[in-house]
Design a protein around this motif. Structure first.
Motif, short mmCIF file in Angstrom:
data_model
loop_
_atom_site.label_atom_id
_atom_site.label_comp_id
_atom_site.label_asym_id
_atom_site.label_seq_id
_atom_site.Cartn_x
_atom_site.Cartn_y
_atom_site.Cartn_z
N TYR A 52 0.83 -1.20 0.00
CA TYR A 52 0.00 0.00 0.00
C TYR A 52 0.87 1.26 0.00
N ARG A 99 0.84 3.96 -3.04
CA ARG A 99 0.24 5.25 -2.76
C ARG A 99 1.24 6.40 -2.63
N LEU A 122 -2.74 -3.86 -6.35
CA LEU A 122 -3.19 -2.56 -5.84
C LEU A 122 -3.06 -1.46 -6.89
N VAL A 142 -6.28 -0.80 -8.71
CA VAL A 142 -7.41 -0.14 -8.02
C VAL A 142 -7.48 1.31 -8.47
N PHE A 152 -9.69 6.12 -3.90
CA PHE A 152 -8.92 6.63 -2.77
C PHE A 152 -9.16 8.13 -2.58
N LEU A 187 -6.70 1.94 3.94
CA LEU A 187 -6.00 0.66 3.82
C LEU A 187 -6.92 -0.51 4.13
N ALA A 243 -8.83 -0.74 0.41
CA ALA A 243 -7.83 -1.57 -0.26
C ALA A 243 -7.95 -3.04 0.12
N SER A 301 -8.71 -6.15 -2.44
CA SER A 301 -7.53 -6.97 -2.67
C SER A 301 -7.72 -8.42 -2.22
#
Length: 277
Positions: free
Chosen positions: A95, A99, A163, A166, A171, A185, A189, A193
């Motif tokens: 993550y 990110r 990820l 996504v 987000f 998260l 996510a 996931s």
């Protein structure tokens, strides 16, 4: 090129190779199962690929009488602890890599990829020395900690690729609503996931469950043995109880077969993440 008329032409060559590959995969499994149902005497006189003339569960009884439950519990504990810790660490690291998008995170990701290229056999001496110095030799933690270290790189690679698929808008919308990174998260996510997490879990569980080198080098007590080492109980100095060994193999493989049957759809989705890019 042949011109298609009325429908697709059957791929006869591909079909033959498919059946050949199926036979290559099925015959060893068939041999293991039928041999585990023979007696030791019948094993030496009967055709190895024929059905047992006098099927018996003697081999399975022998396996359970030789502390199979202890080895099974040890394998379950080592596998569950390793997979749980690997999933948590790898998912959070992935993550951050996806990110943050900084040079530092890119270098960290490259460092994880470097770990994939390091074979376990090349590090067994320093791993053994480290485990001894930590006072963990001949404990289950001696198996769990190195297994975690070697499972994290490939786990981070799979989760990072997933990820990245996504949509960023999801987000950003949560960020506008005041969500923190920790909330994004675990509330966004993590649910999205799930296929990748199942893939990583099954893949790592398979490697840890079948691991032989770490248990061989880092443990010595009978009560700390795991299933791969338990097969030694059925080997003597001059002969081996082959039906019992294969019965132990069948019992050892059942949990993994069940895990794959339950999570096969998510596993396929996780393995194909990022293919369309």
């Amino acid at each position: 090129m042949f011109k298609r008329q009325g429908g697709q032409r059957p791929n006869i060559v591909g079909g033959l190779f498919g059946w050949l590959w199926l036979a290559v995969a099925i015959v060893p499994i068939y041999y293991i199962v039928v041999t585990s149902l023979r007696s030791q005497a019948d094993y030496y006189v009967e055709n190895p690929l024929s059905l047992p003339s006098n099927p018996t569960l003697r081999a399975y009884v022998s396996v359970f009488q030789n502390d199979f439950a202890t080895y099974f519990i040890n394998s379950v504990l080592v596998t569950l602890a390793t997979v749980a810790i690997v999933l948590i660490i790898s998912f959070m690291a992935s993550y951050v890599i996806v990110r943050s998008r900084t040079r530092f995170s890119d270098r960290i990701f490259s460092l994880f990829l470097l770990g994939i290229a390091i074979p376990i056999q090349a590090t067994i001496v320093p791993v053994y020395y480290l485990i001894v110095q930590l006072g963990l030799y001949d404990t289950l933690w001696a198996l769990i900690l190195p297994s975690i270290a070697f499972a994290i790189p490939i786990s981070v690679l799979i989760l990072t690729n997933f990820l990245r698929d996504v949509p960023k808008e999801l987000f950003e919308s949560m960020r506008v609503d005041g969500a923190t990174d920790w909330q994004m998260l675990w509330r966004l996510a993590a649910p999205l996931s799930k296929p990748a997490l199942v893939t990583v879990g099954i893949y790592d569980a398979l490697n840890v469950w079948n691991g032989f080198l770490f248990p061989l080098i880092l443990t010595q007590s009978a009560d700390k043995r795991v299933l791969p080492l338990s097969l030694w109980n059925f080997q003597g100095s001059f002969s081996s109880d082959t039906p019992a060994i294969l019965a132990a193999v069948v019992l050892s493989a059942l949990p993994l077969i069940i895990a794959y049957a339950v999570g096969r759809r998510q596993m396929v989705a996780g393995l194909t993440a990022g293919v369309g890019k």
